[in-house]
Write a protein that holds these residues in place. Structure first.
Motif, short mmCIF file in Angstrom:
data_model
loop_
_atom_site.label_atom_id
_atom_site.label_comp_id
_atom_site.label_asym_id
_atom_site.label_seq_id
_atom_site.Cartn_x
_atom_site.Cartn_y
_atom_site.Cartn_z
N TYR A 1 0.82 -1.21 0.00
CA TYR A 1 0.00 0.00 0.00
C TYR A 1 0.85 1.27 0.00
O TYR A 1 0.31 2.37 0.01
CB TYR A 1 -0.91 0.00 1.23
CG TYR A 1 -2.33 0.43 0.94
CD1 TYR A 1 -3.13 -0.28 0.06
CD2 TYR A 1 -2.87 1.57 1.53
CE1 TYR A 1 -4.42 0.10 -0.21
CE2 TYR A 1 -4.17 1.97 1.26
CZ TYR A 1 -4.93 1.23 0.39
OH TYR A 1 -6.22 1.63 0.11
N GLN B 1 -1.69 6.68 -2.49
CA GLN B 1 -2.33 6.41 -1.20
C GLN B 1 -1.93 7.42 -0.13
O GLN B 1 -2.29 7.23 1.05
CB GLN B 1 -1.96 5.00 -0.73
CG GLN B 1 -2.38 3.89 -1.67
CD GLN B 1 -3.89 3.85 -1.87
OE1 GLN B 1 -4.65 4.31 -1.03
NE2 GLN B 1 -4.31 3.30 -3.00
N ASN C 1 -4.65 8.55 2.25
CA ASN C 1 -5.02 7.55 3.25
C ASN C 1 -4.00 7.46 4.38
O ASN C 1 -4.36 7.21 5.53
CB ASN C 1 -5.18 6.18 2.59
CG ASN C 1 -6.46 6.07 1.77
OD1 ASN C 1 -7.48 6.62 2.17
ND2 ASN C 1 -6.40 5.38 0.65
N LEU D 1 -4.83 10.19 6.61
CA LEU D 1 -6.03 9.85 7.37
C LEU D 1 -5.69 8.96 8.56
O LEU D 1 -6.31 9.08 9.63
CB LEU D 1 -7.03 9.13 6.45
CG LEU D 1 -8.38 8.75 7.04
CD1 LEU D 1 -9.19 9.98 7.36
CD2 LEU D 1 -9.14 7.86 6.06
N ALA D 2 -4.70 8.09 8.40
CA ALA D 2 -4.34 7.17 9.48
C ALA D 2 -3.36 7.76 10.48
O ALA D 2 -3.20 7.22 11.58
CB ALA D 2 -3.73 5.90 8.87
N HIS E 1 -4.31 -2.12 4.63
CA HIS E 1 -4.81 -0.88 4.05
C HIS E 1 -4.79 0.16 5.16
O HIS E 1 -5.51 0.03 6.16
CB HIS E 1 -6.24 -1.05 3.53
CG HIS E 1 -6.33 -1.93 2.32
ND1 HIS E 1 -7.48 -2.10 1.60
CD2 HIS E 1 -5.39 -2.70 1.70
CE1 HIS E 1 -7.27 -2.93 0.59
NE2 HIS E 1 -6.00 -3.30 0.63
N GLN F 1 -5.99 3.00 5.69
CA GLN F 1 -7.18 3.75 6.08
C GLN F 1 -8.04 3.01 7.11
O GLN F 1 -8.92 3.62 7.71
CB GLN F 1 -8.03 4.11 4.85
CG GLN F 1 -8.67 2.94 4.14
CD GLN F 1 -7.81 2.44 3.00
OE1 GLN F 1 -6.59 2.55 3.04
NE2 GLN F 1 -8.46 1.89 1.98
N SER G 1 -6.65 1.70 9.77
CA SER G 1 -5.83 1.66 10.98
C SER G 1 -6.61 2.10 12.20
O SER G 1 -6.46 1.51 13.29
CB SER G 1 -4.60 2.57 10.81
OG SER G 1 -3.76 2.11 9.78
#
Length: 435
Positions: A348, A353, A356, A359-360, A402, A404, A406
């Motif tokens: 990933y 990405q 994402n 985001l995490a 992935h 996102q 997490s």
């Protein structure tokens, strides 16, 4: 002195009961709020996952239950009351994303190899509960929509109950590792309002089930109730495959903490006395402890091993078996995660990405802060097994998964996240926690 001691014990018992009731009230209130928000969003904003509406009630490839005919189904649907129609419609709107796959497995069993990515305990249990209380129509068959609605409703109620169990287990764990009342209350509040709450509330997601099993196991490890811990971890790995690795780490670190100081003390004393019989006794004691720990770890991993074996027997039969079956050690779960979801080390890590990863990032920062807080000298020894799980889970989410997911991954499987953050929050932030 004795009457005062009895009074103190009774006060402590009442305080414990009050804490449990408070945790239950927080958990149920949070579920009600999130369910209301989910339904409001579904009705006003629609759903991004439009394909799920056409996949939910597709007939199974092989009938699991006797079905009504199409004419009988139409008759059954026209006889539904307004309330029944509204409830079924509301339940259908809650089934999106992975819930679609879990519902299909619950209704029809494992039909396709990509479904091997979903562990069997949760969907099979929800289906069994739903069908044990649901009623057939006059023809003795089962309408597909009614069957699906019953399963979704069972999942919704079941996840609410499991979320409450997880909150109580987190409370027990906080007390077992030495948190005070205020810190324990903050830990439970952090859990019930965690940012992954929509997934804990969703009827066919496994966050609540996994948290209930893993938090119960974590509390049992802190209390040194090993069989309860192993049984709970076996349930956790039946819900999610990562429960086997996290459980092995949890039990292994706890055992090491118990035995290493003893080895150091006994070895020093034995060598000082030059008493070889003491050394033999010490080695035998350590060996027995290691055998016990290894047995508990194997018990924890058995559901995953059984699921992989069942998948091989299900998919690797006949001349048209898929190519991955030819591997020296075919693993259906690992294959499905890799082939259909792109899960694997650093797969990933792509520039596309980057959003994402951003985001995490808050979840990773919170995990680092919580781990640091847990390792303060006052709580270091009691917290270390749970911090090990948090660090391992964070690394797994960064490198393999992935990214996102997490947030919900860490919120469901790392109780140290809440314990550490609860110790970081000062008492004058109580009003923020309540909000």
């Amino acid at each position: 002195v004795q009457p005062n001691s009895t009074h103190s014990l009774s006060c402590h018992a009442r305080m414990t009961n009050q804490s449990i009731l408070r945790a239950l009230s927080y958990a149920l209130a949070a579920r009600a709020v999130w369910l209301t928000l989910a339904l409001a969003a579904a009705y006003t904003l629609g759903t991004y996952d439009e394909s799920s509406y056409t996949q939910r009630v597709v007939p199974c490839l092989q009938r699991v239950l006797p079905s009504t005919t199409s004419n009988q189904q139409s008759s059954t649907r026209t006889q539904r009351t307004f309330v029944e129609i509204a409830v079924i419609d509301a339940l259908r709107r809650l089934v999106v994303w992975d819930s679609v796959h879990y519902l299909r497995v619950a209704r029809c069993g494992y039909e396709y190899e990509h479904q091997a990515a979903f562990m069997p305990l949760f969907p099979s249990t929800v289906a069994a509960v739903a069908r044990s209380v649901a009623t057939n129509d006059e023809s003795g068959g089962v309408d597909d929509e009614d069957d699906a609605a019953a399963i979704v409703l069972a999942g919704l109620v079941g996840n609410a109950a499991l979320f409450c169990l997880a909150a109580i287990s987190l409370l027990r764990l906080a007390r077992a590792v030495g948190l005070d009342d205020a810190q324990t209350r903050r830990a439970v509040l952090l859990f019930v309002v965690n940012p992954a709450s929509p997934f804990f509330t969703a009827p066919l997601y496994t966050e609540s089930a996994y948290a209930a099993a893993f938090f119960t196991a974590s509390a049992a490890v802190a209390e040194r109730r090993w069989l309860v811990a192993a049984a709970s971890l076996a349930l956790a790995s039946s819900v999610r495959a990562n429960g086997a690795a996290s459980g092995a780490l949890l039990i292994g670190v706890a055992y090491a903490l118990d035995v290493i100081p003893w080895i150091s003390k006994e070895t020093t004393r034995s060598l000082g006395l030059l008493d070889h019989s003491n050394i033999r006794v010490g080695v035998a004691t350590v060996a027995r402890g290691f055998a016990r720990t290894a047995s508990l770890v194997v018990l924890t991993a058995l559901p995953l091993i059984w699921n992989e074996r069942a998948g091989v027997l299900r998919y690797c039969v006949g001349d048209d078996a898929p190519t991955w079956c030819a591997a020296s050690l075919p693993l259906p779960y690992t294959h499905a995660q890799s082939a259909y979801w792109g899960v694997g080390p650093f797969r990933y890590w792509q520039l596309a990405q980057l959003p994402n990863f951003l985001l995490a990032t808050p979840a990773w920062i919170a995990s680092a802060a919580a781990a640091s807080s847990c390792l303060r000298p006052l709580h270091r020894r009691a917290m270390l097994p749970h911090v090990a799980v948090l660090v391992f889970s964070t690394a797994l989410s960064v490198v393999v998964m992935h990214v996102q997911v997490s947030t919900r991954f860490l919120c469901a499987g790392s109780p140290a996240l809440y314990l550490g953050l609860a110790m970081l929050l000062p008492k004058h932030f109580r009003w923020v926690m309540r909000w």
